[in-house]
Design an enzyme around this catalytic site. Sequence first.
Site, PDB file in Angstrom:
ATOM      1  N   GLY A   1      -0.977   5.940   2.382  1.00  0.00           N
ATOM      2  CA  GLY A   1      -2.071   6.903   2.536  1.00  0.00           C
ATOM      3  C   GLY A   1      -2.947   6.589   3.735  1.00  0.00           C
ATOM      4  O   GLY A   1      -3.105   7.422   4.639  1.00  0.00           O
ATOM      5  N   GLN A  49     -11.830   7.098  -4.199  1.00  0.00           N
ATOM      6  CA  GLN A  49     -12.361   7.515  -2.898  1.00  0.00           C
ATOM      7  C   GLN A  49     -13.754   8.118  -3.104  1.00  0.00           C
ATOM      8  O   GLN A  49     -14.362   7.882  -4.149  1.00  0.00           O
ATOM      9  CB  GLN A  49     -11.399   8.524  -2.246  1.00  0.00           C
ATOM     10  CG  GLN A  49     -10.075   7.906  -1.777  1.00  0.00           C
ATOM     11  CD  GLN A  49     -10.225   7.050  -0.523  1.00  0.00           C
ATOM     12  OE1 GLN A  49     -11.262   7.061   0.143  1.00  0.00           O
ATOM     13  NE2 GLN A  49      -9.178   6.263  -0.217  1.00  0.00           N
ATOM     14  N   CYS A  54     -11.382 -29.370   8.983  1.00  0.00           N
ATOM     15  CA  CYS A  54     -10.200 -28.581   8.605  1.00  0.00           C
ATOM     16  C   CYS A  54      -8.964 -29.469   8.591  1.00  0.00           C
ATOM     17  O   CYS A  54      -8.794 -30.331   9.447  1.00  0.00           O
ATOM     18  CB  CYS A  54     -10.019 -27.439   9.602  1.00  0.00           C
ATOM     19  SG  CYS A  54      -8.568 -26.436   9.275  1.00  0.00           S
ATOM     20  N   ASP A 106      -7.631  -7.701   1.397  1.00  0.00           N
ATOM     21  CA  ASP A 106      -6.609  -7.852   2.445  1.00  0.00           C
ATOM     22  C   ASP A 106      -7.273  -7.506   3.757  1.00  0.00           C
ATOM     23  O   ASP A 106      -8.174  -6.656   3.804  1.00  0.00           O
ATOM     24  CB  ASP A 106      -5.446  -6.877   2.223  1.00  0.00           C
ATOM     25  CG  ASP A 106      -5.833  -5.455   2.595  1.00  0.00           C
ATOM     26  OD1 ASP A 106      -6.540  -4.792   1.810  1.00  0.00           O
ATOM     27  OD2 ASP A 106      -5.469  -4.999   3.705  1.00  0.00           O
ATOM     28  N   ASP A 148      -3.254   8.283  -1.666  1.00  0.00           N
ATOM     29  CA  ASP A 148      -4.585   8.895  -1.662  1.00  0.00           C
ATOM     30  C   ASP A 148      -4.880   9.541  -0.316  1.00  0.00           C
ATOM     31  O   ASP A 148      -4.204   9.263   0.675  1.00  0.00           O
ATOM     32  CB  ASP A 148      -5.653   7.828  -1.951  1.00  0.00           C
ATOM     33  CG  ASP A 148      -5.580   6.659  -0.962  1.00  0.00           C
ATOM     34  OD1 ASP A 148      -4.493   6.460  -0.360  1.00  0.00           O
ATOM     35  OD2 ASP A 148      -6.572   5.941  -0.803  1.00  0.00           O
ATOM     36  N   ASP A 197       0.866  -1.173   0.000  1.00  0.00           N
ATOM     37  CA  ASP A 197       0.000   0.000   0.000  1.00  0.00           C
ATOM     38  C   ASP A 197       0.907   1.229   0.000  1.00  0.00           C
ATOM     39  O   ASP A 197       2.126   1.126   0.194  1.00  0.00           O
ATOM     40  CB  ASP A 197      -0.992  -0.035   1.158  1.00  0.00           C
ATOM     41  CG  ASP A 197      -0.316   0.081   2.512  1.00  0.00           C
ATOM     42  OD1 ASP A 197       0.897   0.332   2.553  1.00  0.00           O
ATOM     43  OD2 ASP A 197      -1.002  -0.086   3.519  1.00  0.00           O
ATOM     44  N   SER A 198       0.316   2.389  -0.240  1.00  0.00           N
ATOM     45  CA  SER A 198       1.119   3.594  -0.467  1.00  0.00           C
ATOM     46  C   SER A 198       1.450   4.322   0.816  1.00  0.00           C
ATOM     47  O   SER A 198       2.289   5.215   0.829  1.00  0.00           O
ATOM     48  CB  SER A 198       0.331   4.541  -1.366  1.00  0.00           C
ATOM     49  OG  SER A 198      -0.891   4.886  -0.718  1.00  0.00           O
TER      50      SER A 198
END
Lengths: 363, 363
Positions: free
Chosen positions: B92, B184, B299, B261, B143, B89-90
């Site tokens: 932001g 956004q 599982c 994520d 952003d 991610d950036s």
Amino acid sequence: MNFKILSTDINSRRGIIETKRGTINTPAFMPVGTIGTVKAMSTDELKEMGVEILLGNAYHLYLRPGHDVIAKLGGLHRFMNWDLPLLTDSGGFQVFSLAALRKIDKNGVHFRSHIDGSLHFIGPAEAMKIQGILNSEIAMTFDECIPYPSSYEYTSRSIELTTLWAKKCKEFQNNDQALFGIVQGGILKDLRKKSSEEIINIGFDGYAVGGLSVGEPKELMHEIIYFNAPLLPLEKPRYLMGIGDLGDIMKAVEAGFDMFDCVIPTRNARNGTLFTSSGKISIKREEFRSDSTVLDPDCNCYTCRNYTRGYLRHLFLSKEILSMRLNSIHNLFFYLNFFKNMRESIEKGTFREFKDRWDNIFQ
Amino acid sequence: MNFKILSTDINSRRGIIETKRGTINTPAFMPVGTIGTVKAMSTDELKEMGVEILLGNAYHLYLRPGHDVIAKLGGLHRFMNWDLPLLTDSGGFQVFSLAALRKIDKNGVHFRSHIDGSLHFIGPAEAMKIQGILNSEIAMTFDECIPYPSSYEYTSRSIELTTLWAKKCKEFQNNDQALFGIVQGGILKDLRKKSSEEIINIGFDGYAVGGLSVGEPKELMHEIIYFNAPLLPLEKPRYLMGIGDLGDIMKAVEAGFDMFDCVIPTRNARNGTLFTSSGKISIKREEFRSDSTVLDPDCNCYTCRNYTRGYLRHLFLSKEILSMRLNSIHNLFFYLNFFKNMRESIEKGTFREFKDRWDNIFQ
């Protein structure tokens, strides 16, 4: 349980202990799985690095989750997913070091749990019952661990109690479980001798020396290590309880001890102190910030095969769980490898050189 | 980077993203490796359970250990021992959610570190530079993430800034690194539409929807998820950022999103909340005390293959590191398996049944 000495180098011994669940090469290091886990480690990781026996603490497991719970969950091996040998201590050491408000009588000890203050009683009968339920391959007698310093009088009375309890434990020995007797006597040589004789007279599958590293000066501890070892039968395994400093271990192996347990490698790992072939390092030091080399170029552990010092420092400073994992893997691998090389040196008759070299590094 | 849709079921898509470091099957779940590690997990464990891509946080790694350090240590893949794809991610989101004393201008954001209060500046140019050094396969534009609620006016001005920054990011796009634009616009549909159009006009390798799950009511979030997805190009991957509740994920997949994520599986694991095929359970509950069954009989994870609920409860109550390890392994495995089955349901055209079944279980 069967013990064979394969070779000796002066007083140091290289042997094997055979149990139904597997063979233990001695001198052996037993990682400590206090309450059903060696902290931060999986049992697969322990197996992979060659661990052959783990230690479980009867006192801790009795209080949490309770031996009744472990019984319902199939015994300690199944509970913690470990199918190789286990040694359980009797709880003696913890009752005297962790629990509060102890009241001792000839049947055992009344104490309060260090977790919730609840009242409990453990004596030789209870210690054997708990260890029977835990179903370890090797059980230990229930002993009184006295603090340092203790008076001659107190120590003298205490070894009488320890002998009395050892007899009781022998009476209650579980089927299919080896039982080791524990020698006490503080730092007093004549009492160590007396305790050794009394415990040997009862007759056990192996003999342990307890009550050291409880605050006494290192020199005194070393003296007792060298003094007590030859008082024990040659043909039985000799276990020096709770001593894990590598310098101390080498002295004890030189004296003729075969088995060791200690939390040092895992506790140091969690504190960022790591063993390397050129000495101990603290991974948090600024100099490792951008260090792209591995922790120990001579080490073949998972951590050293995959990670840089810079990354390990970053994880430690960031308090990441992976830091405790990777550090514990490395330190335990280092210990296991150290013991393997020590055993080889005894086989080759070069233990003295081995000891001199490592004494130099860890000075 | 190459994206192919293999099959669809109404609006849900089953595809693959091909990168130099490996293929990612979509819908994809990306575990979060905040500061160079997925908490409590080793990268081997992640690989073994089929994780194909991890997320790294530029903000966290910039502050600690610093992207300069990671550069010296060979880039983020080498640093954290992960040779499969990475998305970064950036920064932001974190600048706006974690850092203090923000001052925004058209070039970026001045802020104070949440760790030590030191002053920093990140804008689109810096975010691209950091992500270039981290050398991820997929980078994100920088952003502005606004809180909920925000006024129409503020949101309107904010998406102008986000568009301006997205253009700058595109200008500074690194060689050999895919770049995703982020839409956004809060919960305001006309602004979501405007932001989508502007970001699409710039042209990116994939499109993300940001700014959701920041405190708005779930119904509003779901409305925007269904509203925003069809505004994005069909032929590019669509990434819904930070949404990890399985119910929300199924809605988003139904709307046409491909990538997700979230820290939910690992954070819940550390808090003792575990996912099973019959719903979530809290492992600390008294009823599990002597429970000799496995966590989830359906599982096949390492935890369920080897340990009982009684043991997992004991580890959790004893605050053992192994508790966080075994719980994280299970929850991540559950998520990975959930996504695998969801992809199969899209292939078979039975996604609706899949969704109805699980919506029932997790209600």
